[in-house]
Write a protein that holds these residues in place. Structure first.
Motif, short mmCIF file in Angstrom:
data_model
loop_
_atom_site.label_atom_id
_atom_site.label_comp_id
_atom_site.label_asym_id
_atom_site.label_seq_id
_atom_site.Cartn_x
_atom_site.Cartn_y
_atom_site.Cartn_z
N VAL A 163 0.81 -1.20 0.00
CA VAL A 163 0.00 0.00 0.00
C VAL A 163 0.86 1.27 0.00
N ASN A 164 1.94 1.18 0.65
CA ASN A 164 2.77 2.37 0.72
C ASN A 164 3.32 2.78 -0.64
N VAL A 165 3.73 1.82 -1.37
CA VAL A 165 4.25 2.26 -2.66
C VAL A 165 3.10 2.61 -3.60
N LEU A 166 2.00 1.94 -3.45
CA LEU A 166 0.84 2.34 -4.25
C LEU A 166 0.46 3.77 -3.90
N GLU A 167 0.60 4.05 -2.67
CA GLU A 167 0.29 5.40 -2.22
C GLU A 167 1.24 6.40 -2.87
N SER A 168 2.46 5.98 -2.99
CA SER A 168 3.43 6.90 -3.56
C SER A 168 3.11 7.21 -5.01
N LEU A 169 2.36 6.34 -5.61
CA LEU A 169 1.97 6.58 -6.99
C LEU A 169 0.57 7.15 -7.08
N HIS A 170 0.01 7.35 -5.93
CA HIS A 170 -1.35 7.86 -5.86
C HIS A 170 -2.34 6.91 -6.50
N LEU A 208 3.25 10.44 -12.56
CA LEU A 208 4.55 10.23 -13.18
C LEU A 208 5.11 11.53 -13.71
N GLN A 209 4.23 12.29 -14.24
CA GLN A 209 4.70 13.56 -14.76
C GLN A 209 5.25 14.44 -13.65
N ALA A 210 4.52 14.45 -12.60
CA ALA A 210 4.98 15.24 -11.46
C ALA A 210 6.31 14.72 -10.94
N LEU A 211 6.38 13.45 -10.87
CA LEU A 211 7.61 12.86 -10.37
C LEU A 211 8.78 13.16 -11.29
N LYS A 212 8.49 13.10 -12.54
CA LYS A 212 9.57 13.39 -13.47
C LYS A 212 10.07 14.82 -13.30
N LYS A 213 9.11 15.64 -13.15
CA LYS A 213 9.48 17.05 -12.98
C LYS A 213 10.34 17.24 -11.75
N VAL A 214 9.88 16.70 -10.68
CA VAL A 214 10.66 16.83 -9.46
C VAL A 214 12.03 16.20 -9.61
N GLY A 215 12.02 15.08 -10.30
CA GLY A 215 13.29 14.41 -10.52
C GLY A 215 14.26 15.29 -11.28
N VAL A 275 8.30 7.87 0.06
CA VAL A 275 9.22 8.82 -0.56
C VAL A 275 10.29 8.09 -1.35
N MET A 276 10.78 7.07 -0.74
CA MET A 276 11.77 6.28 -1.45
C MET A 276 11.22 5.79 -2.77
N SER A 277 10.05 5.30 -2.70
CA SER A 277 9.42 4.78 -3.90
C SER A 277 9.33 5.87 -4.97
N GLN A 278 8.90 6.99 -4.55
CA GLN A 278 8.77 8.09 -5.51
C GLN A 278 10.11 8.45 -6.11
N LYS A 279 11.06 8.50 -5.28
CA LYS A 279 12.37 8.89 -5.80
C LYS A 279 12.93 7.83 -6.72
N PHE A 280 12.66 6.65 -6.35
CA PHE A 280 13.10 5.57 -7.20
C PHE A 280 12.49 5.72 -8.59
N VAL A 281 11.24 5.98 -8.60
CA VAL A 281 10.57 6.17 -9.88
C VAL A 281 11.14 7.38 -10.62
N MET A 282 11.40 8.39 -9.87
CA MET A 282 11.97 9.58 -10.50
C MET A 282 13.25 9.24 -11.26
N LYS A 328 14.48 -1.72 -15.23
CA LYS A 328 14.22 -0.92 -16.42
C LYS A 328 12.77 -0.47 -16.41
N TRP A 329 12.59 0.73 -16.73
CA TRP A 329 11.24 1.27 -16.75
C TRP A 329 10.48 0.68 -17.92
N THR A 330 9.33 0.15 -17.60
CA THR A 330 8.50 -0.37 -18.68
C THR A 330 7.13 0.25 -18.65
N GLY A 331 7.03 1.23 -17.82
CA GLY A 331 5.75 1.91 -17.69
C GLY A 331 5.53 2.86 -18.83
N PRO A 332 4.47 3.59 -18.75
CA PRO A 332 4.14 4.54 -19.81
C PRO A 332 5.21 5.61 -19.94
#
Length: 804
Positions: A135-142, A164-171, A239-246, A315-319
């Motif tokens: 749930v926590n990482v799902l949460e990180s992705l909203h 994802l867009q937001a995360l990318k931006k922050v990243g 947060v870790m999850s988000q940053k990881f995605v970033m 490797k990112w395989t998401g959108p």
DNA sequence: CCGTCCCGCCAGTAT
DNA sequence: ATACTGGCGGGACGG
């Protein structure tokens, strides 16, 4: 206390199942059996689970079911072993699958789905603790948000694009790219140094502001109401999850190794101690996160291989996340989660049409998409223009053409090196290797005038003005595996581009370079349709994506000298050979000449404008281009790297060598024909490489079902005997990188097909989608070959899939 | 041996 | 106080 032994666990399990009354000491004895129908998708749930489970698990479960149903008593005695829930069956990833299966990806907005943790834990038969992880990482992705204690709302993937867009931006704001580069760079240098300078480097790189500490990225729509837990620390995993995605979203080959990720995630908090245990812990967390991200199909596990060995990575395989669309068009697409593939496909078509209009027909009727594309490029340019790196100005059409050409054809056989590899190397090259271009430096040649390559392309094309001849050249270069040069007989090497400045780019940076290759691990697709799924997964990057990404990246990257070599090679090699470059020259004769002057004047800017309506090659003639498309684009400078092409000895032996003259003669009159001009263009430029070279055209007379009616221009030499006007030209290249051959073929088609002049052109640039034309993306085959009538078949970019 | 990562202790919070 | 959350890291499992 230790992790309970398997044996113990089993007995315990049996015990609890038998006697709910005596709970050993752990979690509440669950009421056993949890077959309540899945609220959302009862059937699909099961299916999904089964498919998600690996075969072994599946069979194991089957076995268990069997034994269960048959007789309970036996289970105790003989079968305890097989009934053991293996570690895998309890994996977080599988659990996550189960979890996700409970809820639809896109729940209808009208009816909100709620998640009750108690139910979940009970039904999924797991410890509560595990659910939190998910749930926590799902949460990180909203994808979920917390309502209250024990209660969450399920959003599904609706928010994903925005997130994802937001995360990318922050990243991007966090400058992760630089950090990654730093880490990798240091990784090298370090080798074995007692790092005294580590800190200063660190400090300098992280430099300015360490603004990002523990901030959770929220979405406007989705509020984060984890009660007052919201306050601080209890967001670590999120947060870790988000940053990881970033990290994925920001880095260009969307591959992130655990090591790097961990370092960055640590580094942000406290960059002082390189505590080992801390690192380990971080890695463990990352595994947790990665597991659920994998379940979400956002990432997948791969390996990057360096000289140190294989390193786990993902490797990112998401959108694909489109760069900020705030000021931009893309009206319709913005909300969709599906990647905007459709938009760019026509672009490629239109591009090809524009470049190779069919004879005498005014067939530019549907330019909207191309125009759009050009516009968006212009748009990008505006941003880029202010970039520190020196830009080069070429026509957008030309640019499109080049990138297209490079991406679709050249890059395919130049090597199988993936963009990831390029990127990694790029990241590794030290910035200071390339001195900033001085205004007073050598004129045109020394300045990097570049077209950035398509991101998936293995080629780095560069536009170079050539003062002497007054002709500019586009050089398609490939990041060299310098070391391989000496490994192979020079005879197999394409002749070097006789361009003085390349040597100037010779790197003084002889840093050790890791050879990095990515291989997909854990490729466990369903036993059925293996190829299909793979093909579907690896959709080729579309043009606009490529362009935008390309522009974007080159903006971000400092111009680097990329010539690197392995240390190991250094000693074993004759140094003179090491940097021997090779590549293609594509002359651009009509480079406007204000140009030359302009170029030399604005060296720093490195601007070279090409504004003529047609670009002709000395050999072939004109590539027609509509004047309307001749807007200009600034392409930031890019690095230049040498190219080594190895030809397979086999192919060389088998095939006659095309001579320049042959190409010349064949190509002269046919420029107006779309397909032939294109073909000629390519051939001629291949021909540009002196004939001694082992680029061979191998005419293969092969039955081509529908092509008999076509009277083809003879593109092959006299030695190439033409039969029925059908010629197939094959190129086989040998990739020194993974020592495999790569093959593609050219088939000139009927020059005149009155009713469908465009079809040829279109097909030329597309991988055909016929029933039999499924791309042969076999994981095992060393070569990919596509043939069909009247079309240049360009194999899909081959990915190296290595089962772990 | 080593890459993964399950397990569950226990501290910190919410109710 | 009780229950919920979730940081954390030992050490088991699988290859």
């Amino acid at each position: 206390l230790k992790t309970p032994l398997k044996q113990a666990a089993t007995s315990q399990l049996v015990l609890t199942e038998r006697q709910p009354d005596c709970p050993p000491l752990t979690t509440p004895p669950k009421p056993k059996e949890t077959p309540p129908a899945d609220p959302w998708t009862p059937t699909s749930n099961l299916k999904m689970l089964i498919s998600a489970a690996s075969p072994e698990i599946r069979s194991r479960e089957q076995r268990r079911q069997l034994s269960d149903s048959s007789s309970e008593e036996h289970l105790l005695g003989d079968e305890y072993e097989k009934s053991q829930p293996s570690r895998k069956e309890k994996s977080l990833g599988l659990l996550c699958h189960k979890f996700l299966a409970r809820y639809p990806d896109y729940p209808s907005p009208s009816q909100k789905s709620y998640i009750c943790l108690d139910e979940v834990t009970e039904e999924l038969h797991v410890e509560r603790r595990r659910i939190y992880d998910i749930v926590n990482v799902l949460e990180s992705l909203h994808m979920v948000s917390r309502l209250a204690r024990n209660r969450y709302v399920w959003h599904g993937r609706h928010n994903l694009p925005q997130t994802l867009q937001a995360l990318k931006k922050v990243g991007e704001e966090n400058k992760y790219i630089q950090q990654i580069q730093m880490i990798k760079k240091r990784e090298y240098e370090h080798e074995f140094d007692a790092d005294g300078k580590r800190n200063e480097e660190m400090a300098s790189s992280f430099g300015s502001s360490e603004q990002s500490e523990m901030s959770f990225v929220e979405l406007p729509g989705v509020e984060f109401r984890a009660a007052s837990v919201n306050g601080r620390k209890y967001k670590s995993l999120r947060v870790m999850s988000q940053k990881f995605v970033m990290l994925f979203l920001v880095s260009t080959p969307q591959i992130v190794s655990l090591e790097v990720a961990a370092k960055i995630l640590i580094g942000e908090d406290q960059l002082e101690d390189l505590d080992k245990s801390k690192f380990k812990t971080k890695i463990r967390r990352l595994y947790d996160i990665a597991n659920v991200l994998s379940s979400l199909k956002l990432i997948k596990k791969v390996h990057v291989t360096e000289e140190r060995g294989r390193k786990p990575a993902f490797k990112w395989t998401g959108p694909e996340v489109l760069p900020n669309t705030q000021d931009t068009k893309l009206e319709a697409t913005s909300t969709t989660c599906a990647p905007p593939i459709s938009e760019s496909i026509p672009s490629k078509e239109q591009c090809s049409k524009a470049l190779f209009p069919s004879k005498g027909k005014q067939n530019f009727t549907r330019h909207s998409s191309l125009i759009k594309l050009v516009k968006s490029i212009e748009n990008d340019r505006r941003k880029i223009q202010s970039a520190p790196t020196s830009p080069v100005k070429i026509s957008s059409s030309m640019y499109l053409f080049l990138t297209f050409l490079l991406e679709t054809s050249f890059s395919l056989f130049l090597s199988q090196m993936t963009a990831e590899e390029m990127q990694m190397k790029r990241a590794l090259s030290s910035p200071e290797a390339v001195p900033k271009p001085e205004p007073s430096q050598q004129p045109a040649l020394s300045q990097p005038l570049g077209v950035c390559p398509a991101s998936h392309s293995s080629v780095s094309p560069v536009i170079l003005p050539h003062p002497q001849s007054g002709v500019s050249y586009a050089i398609c270069l490939h990041p060299s595996q310098a070391h391989t040069v000496t490994t192979y007989s020079p005879g197999f090497m394409l002749q070097a581009v006789p361009c003085a400045n390349i040597t100037g780019m010779k790197s003084n940076n002889s840093k050790v370079l890791n050879k990095i290759s990515t291989e997909e691990g854990d490729t466990q697709r369903g036993p059925d349709e293996p190829t299909k799924s793979l093909a579907a997964e690896e959709r080729p990057e579309t043009k606009s994506e490529t362009l935008s990404r390309c522009l974007k990246r080159s903006q971000a990257l400092p111009e680097n000298n990329l010539i690197k070599r392995r240390k190991s090679d250094e000693e074993s090699l004759d140094t003179s050979l090491t940097f021997f470059p090779s590549g293609y020259l594509i002359p651009l004769t009509h480079c406007t000449h204000g140009n030359k002057a302009e170029c030399s004047n604005k060296e720093k800017a490195g601007v070279c404008s090409l504004q003529h309506t047609a670009y002709s090659s000395p050999i072939t003639g004109v590539i027609p281009m509509p004047a309307s498309e001749l807007k200009t684009v600034n392409i930031p400078a890019f690095h230049i790297t040498p190219l080594n092409i190895m030809l397979s000895p086999n192919s060389i032996a088998a095939a006659p060598v095309l001579s320049n003259s042959c190409l010349n003669s064949s190509s002269t009159g046919s420029a107006s024909n779309p397909s032939s001009s294109a073909l000629n263009f390519m051939l001629q430029h291949i021909g540009l490489i002196p004939a001694g070279v082992q680029v061979t055209a191998n005419p293969v007379l092969q039955h081509m079902p529908g092509s008999s009616q076509s009277e083809n221009t003879n593109h092959s030499s006299g030695s190439t005997n033409m039969q029925e006007g059908k010629v197939k030209i094959e190129f086989t290249f040998y990739s020194p990188i993974n020592e495999s051959t790569f093959l593609f073929s050219l088939q000139p088609s009927a020059p005149k097909e009155p009713q469908e002049p465009q079809a040829v052109t279109e097909n030329f640039f597309r991988t055909p989608g016929g029933p039999n034309t499924e791309p042969s993306l076999s994981a095992n085959s060393d070569s990919t070959q596509r043939t069909s009538q009247g079309t240049l078949y360009i194999p899909q970019r081959k990915l190296e899939v290595s089962e772990d």
